[in-house]
Write a protein that holds these residues in place. Structure first.
Motif, PDB file in Angstrom:
ATOM      1  N   TYR A 388      89.075  63.270  79.382  1.00 23.27           N
ATOM      2  CA  TYR A 388      88.536  61.676  79.641  1.00 23.27           C
ATOM      3  C   TYR A 388      88.964  60.796  78.497  1.00 23.27           C
ATOM      4  O   TYR A 388      88.764  60.907  76.978  1.00 23.27           O
ATOM      5  CB  TYR A 388      86.884  61.944  79.723  1.00 23.27           C
ATOM      6  N   ARG A 389      89.610  59.771  78.426  1.00 22.73           N
ATOM      7  CA  ARG A 389      89.500  59.201  77.607  1.00 22.73           C
ATOM      8  C   ARG A 389      88.408  57.424  77.257  1.00 22.73           C
ATOM      9  O   ARG A 389      88.530  57.007  78.451  1.00 22.73           O
ATOM     10  CB  ARG A 389      91.290  58.371  77.818  1.00 22.73           C
ATOM     11  N   ARG A 423      81.049  62.513  82.788  1.00 18.50           N
ATOM     12  CA  ARG A 423      81.205  62.224  85.375  1.00 18.50           C
ATOM     13  C   ARG A 423      81.939  59.983  85.006  1.00 18.50           C
ATOM     14  O   ARG A 423      82.097  59.686  83.841  1.00 18.50           O
ATOM     15  CB  ARG A 423      80.571  62.491  85.836  1.00 18.50           C
ATOM     16  N   ASP A 424      82.973  60.010  85.744  1.00 18.67           N
ATOM     17  CA  ASP A 424      83.452  58.811  86.078  1.00 18.67           C
ATOM     18  C   ASP A 424      82.898  58.137  86.812  1.00 18.67           C
ATOM     19  O   ASP A 424      82.070  58.929  87.642  1.00 18.67           O
ATOM     20  CB  ASP A 424      84.841  59.014  86.535  1.00 18.67           C
ATOM     21  N   GLN A 425      82.080  57.442  86.157  1.00 23.17           N
ATOM     22  CA  GLN A 425      81.489  56.258  86.865  1.00 23.17           C
ATOM     23  C   GLN A 425      82.178  55.338  87.115  1.00 23.17           C
ATOM     24  O   GLN A 425      81.799  54.173  87.101  1.00 23.17           O
ATOM     25  CB  GLN A 425      80.362  56.016  86.375  1.00 23.17           C
ATOM     26  N   LEU A 429      82.443  55.802  81.217  1.00 22.70           N
ATOM     27  CA  LEU A 429      82.517  57.484  81.551  1.00 22.70           C
ATOM     28  C   LEU A 429      80.525  58.106  81.511  1.00 22.70           C
ATOM     29  O   LEU A 429      79.972  57.205  80.356  1.00 22.70           O
ATOM     30  CB  LEU A 429      82.961  57.947  80.533  1.00 22.70           C
ATOM     31  N   GLU A 430      79.996  58.717  81.684  1.00 21.96           N
ATOM     32  CA  GLU A 430      79.012  59.072  81.805  1.00 21.96           C
ATOM     33  C   GLU A 430      78.541  60.384  80.910  1.00 21.96           C
ATOM     34  O   GLU A 430      79.165  61.383  81.027  1.00 21.96           O
ATOM     35  CB  GLU A 430      77.962  59.140  83.003  1.00 21.96           C
ATOM     36  N   VAL A 431      78.305  60.769  80.041  1.00 22.04           N
ATOM     37  CA  VAL A 431      78.263  61.795  79.340  1.00 22.04           C
ATOM     38  C   VAL A 431      76.721  62.223  79.500  1.00 22.04           C
ATOM     39  O   VAL A 431      75.545  61.376  78.857  1.00 22.04           O
ATOM     40  CB  VAL A 431      78.692  61.794  77.667  1.00 22.04           C
ATOM     41  N   THR A 432      76.389  63.680  79.277  1.00 19.46           N
ATOM     42  CA  THR A 432      75.606  64.530  79.479  1.00 19.46           C
ATOM     43  C   THR A 432      75.329  65.543  78.149  1.00 19.46           C
ATOM     44  O   THR A 432      76.016  66.469  78.106  1.00 19.46           O
ATOM     45  CB  THR A 432      75.297  64.984  80.787  1.00 19.46           C
ATOM     46  N   PHE A 498      74.406  58.927  78.410  1.00 17.19           N
ATOM     47  CA  PHE A 498      74.967  57.708  77.269  1.00 17.19           C
ATOM     48  C   PHE A 498      75.361  57.639  78.110  1.00 17.19           C
ATOM     49  O   PHE A 498      77.012  58.227  78.414  1.00 17.19           O
ATOM     50  CB  PHE A 498      74.797  57.780  76.102  1.00 17.19           C
ATOM     51  N   THR A 499      76.333  55.680  78.417  1.00 18.15           N
ATOM     52  CA  THR A 499      78.007  56.285  79.354  1.00 18.15           C
ATOM     53  C   THR A 499      78.698  55.204  77.999  1.00 18.15           C
ATOM     54  O   THR A 499      77.717  54.074  77.159  1.00 18.15           O
ATOM     55  CB  THR A 499      77.301  54.914  80.183  1.00 18.15           C
ATOM     56  N   LEU A 500      80.172  55.258  78.577  1.00 16.20           N
ATOM     57  CA  LEU A 500      81.058  54.572  77.433  1.00 16.20           C
ATOM     58  C   LEU A 500      81.902  54.050  78.663  1.00 16.20           C
ATOM     59  O   LEU A 500      82.131  54.332  79.508  1.00 16.20           O
ATOM     60  CB  LEU A 500      81.272  55.472  76.503  1.00 16.20           C
TER      61      LEU A 500
END
Length: 505
Positions: A388-389, A423-425, A429-432, A498-500
């Motif tokens: 993931y980038r 996860r791709d949103q 991107l959602e990081v847990t 969090f999301t980026l």
């Protein structure tokens, strides 16, 4: 010379008084305008109605005079026909409440209502009473009656301003004198003094009573409305004075659902925020004071022990390492405070670029390898973690992930696990980051990202810190347009998400 504050406040007009006077004046002006309009309309209606009645009756009398008197009998001499006409004038005058009389072609009164009851046996007597004998209708009015057949006007009659209706008496076609047929042989006038009629007086009396009742009720309602409107403002003024001295406990009472209620709620929200900020400030000062005092005391004690020989040379390296750790902890605290200040003021410069988030996560976990092995922690999710980038500031996101992983390692139980997932949103991107161990209470989940807040005064990104770690993490994520939140579904798990933004290429 400046007046004392108390004198200035007493001399200053209160807002309640000003509002009350303004509303009262508007109310009274409206009532006065309504009363004036009503009286004008009623008076105009009464005059028009009276005028129509006068016109009908003068026309009827004019026809009677024309049918009973010849052209050469239009004078003030007595005759039986004239007595009957005077009786009719008396009856009509009483019915329409006016003075009705008959004039010759020159405007002299030749018959009036007062002679009807007085002339029964005086053959040669005049048909005009003493009062009417001095009357003289204006020539211009007589001319208008003859030219138009009827005239309605306001004029002075015997020195009194009156409404006057005049109707021409036209000689009938069957007159004995052919030269007198269809020509004016006199006129009938009905006169009513100008002034307030009984109907208008009754309307005025009725309106005055109703107006008095309405004004009394209106002033009471205005007083209550104004008081209700001003009371929240007075409460806000009192609250502002208490806020000025540091008392943020006062709240404005909100008892309505309007703009003032919105202002009161906003004021209470501001007071709540100020109260929380003041509590945070005090907590921050206490925490920072403690965090600075404790390591500085330790550092000073160890260094003094080394200098005065209390600590033997064989243990100096051990205590110097403790001093070094304490200095680093102080440095981290100062850096965190400086970064927080820069981010809040907008001076923190971001340098976003596209890079591999997966590689960054793996690299950060490797830095915790010793601590992970020491607590026998299982790392889950790396085997299925794809490439993931993201488009972000590398150093800022490094600090975000590092702090979350550090927090997870510290509070994961021995033999527990840490799970990492991405996860791709869509555009994000959602990081847990999820770990076993002590969970977070539900009432504290919404507070853990607040500045200076510590869960149970111990659980934070830095158990020895001042409660700034999660606050800074939240700011960094939001600066990238993302969101961060925590959840804890049980007492044995905690999870940060969090999301980026995804990489642009």
């Amino acid at each position: 010379m400046k007046l004392p504050k108390i004198l200035r406040s007493t001399q200053r007009s209160k807002i309640f008084k000003r509002y009350y006077i303004v509303f009262a004046v508007i109310f009274m002006v409206t009532f006065a305008a309504l009363a004036t309009s009503l009286l004008v309309l009623v008076n105009s209606y009464e005059i028009n109605d009276k005028t129509e009645l006068l016109k009908e009756n003068t026309q009827s009398i004019a026809e009677t005079v024309a049918s009973n008197l010849y052209i050469y009998d239009m004078n003030a001499k007595y005759s039986a026909e004239k007595v009957l006409l005077c009786d009719q004038l008396s009856v009509v005058s009483a019915c329409i409440d006016s003075d009705v009389f008959v004039c010759d072609v020159e405007g002299n009164i030749i018959m009036c209502k007062e002679r009807s009851a007085q002339l029964s046996s005086y053959y040669a007597a005049s048909m005009v009473c003493e009062d009417h004998s001095s009357f003289k209708i204006d020539d211009a009015l007589i001319q208008s009656v003859y030219e138009n057949g009827m005239a309605v006007t306001k004029a002075d009659v015997n020195g009194v301003s009156c409404y006057v209706v005049g109707t021409a008496v036209i000689a009938p076609d069957y007159s004995y004198f052919s030269e007198g047929a269809n020509v004016p042989i006199g006129s009938v006038f009905a006169v009513v003094e100008e002034g307030t009629t009984q109907l208008v007086l009754n309307v005025v009396k009725t309106f005055a009573v109703i107006a008095l009742i309405c004004l009394s009720v209106g002033f009471m309602l205005i007083w209550l409305t104004t008081r209700k409107m001003v009371t929240p403002l007075q409460q806000m003024s009192a609250a502002a004075k208490r806020f000025a001295v540091g008392d943020f406990s006062y709240r404005v009472k909100v008892e309505s659902d309007d703009e003032l209620a919105d202002l009161g709620n906003a004021f209470n929200d501001m007071a709540e925020a100020l109260d929380k900020l003041e509590s945070s400030r005090r907590s921050f000062v206490a925490n920072v004071s403690h965090e600075l005092k404790t390591p500085m005391t330790s550092i000073a004690g160890f260094i003094d022990g080394i200098l005065d020989g209390t600590i033997p040379r064989t243990k100096q390296d051990y205590y110097l390492k403790i001093v070094s750790d304490e200095v680093r902890r102080l440095s981290r605290l100062v850096v965190a405070m400086l970064n927080m200040s820069k981010m809040e003021s907008g001076d923190f410069e971001m340098k976003p670029r596209d890079y591999s988030l997966t590689d960054q996560i793996i690299h950060i976990l490797l830095t915790f390898e010793q601590k992970i092995d020491a607590k026998h922690i299982e790392i889950r999710g790396l085997e299925t973690l794809g490439q993931y980038r993201v488009h972000a500031d590398t150093d800022m996101i490094y600090q975000v992930i590092y702090n979350l992983c550090d927090n997870a390692v510290k509070f994961t139980n021995d033999g527990g696990y840490i799970a990492i997932s991405v996860r791709d949103q869509g555009e994000m991107l959602e990081v847990t980051v999820k770990n076993s161990g002590e969970g977070i209470k539900s009432d504290e989940l919404s507070k853990i990202f607040e500045r200076f807040y510590k869960v149970d005064k111990s659980r934070s990104l830095d158990a020895k810190g001042a409660g700034l770690g999660l606050y800074i993490v939240k700011i960094m994520v939001e600066m990238h347009g993302g969101k961060i939140f925590a959840r804890s579904d049980s007492v044995s798990e905690a999870e940060f998400v969090f999301t980026l933004p995804k990489a642009k290429s």
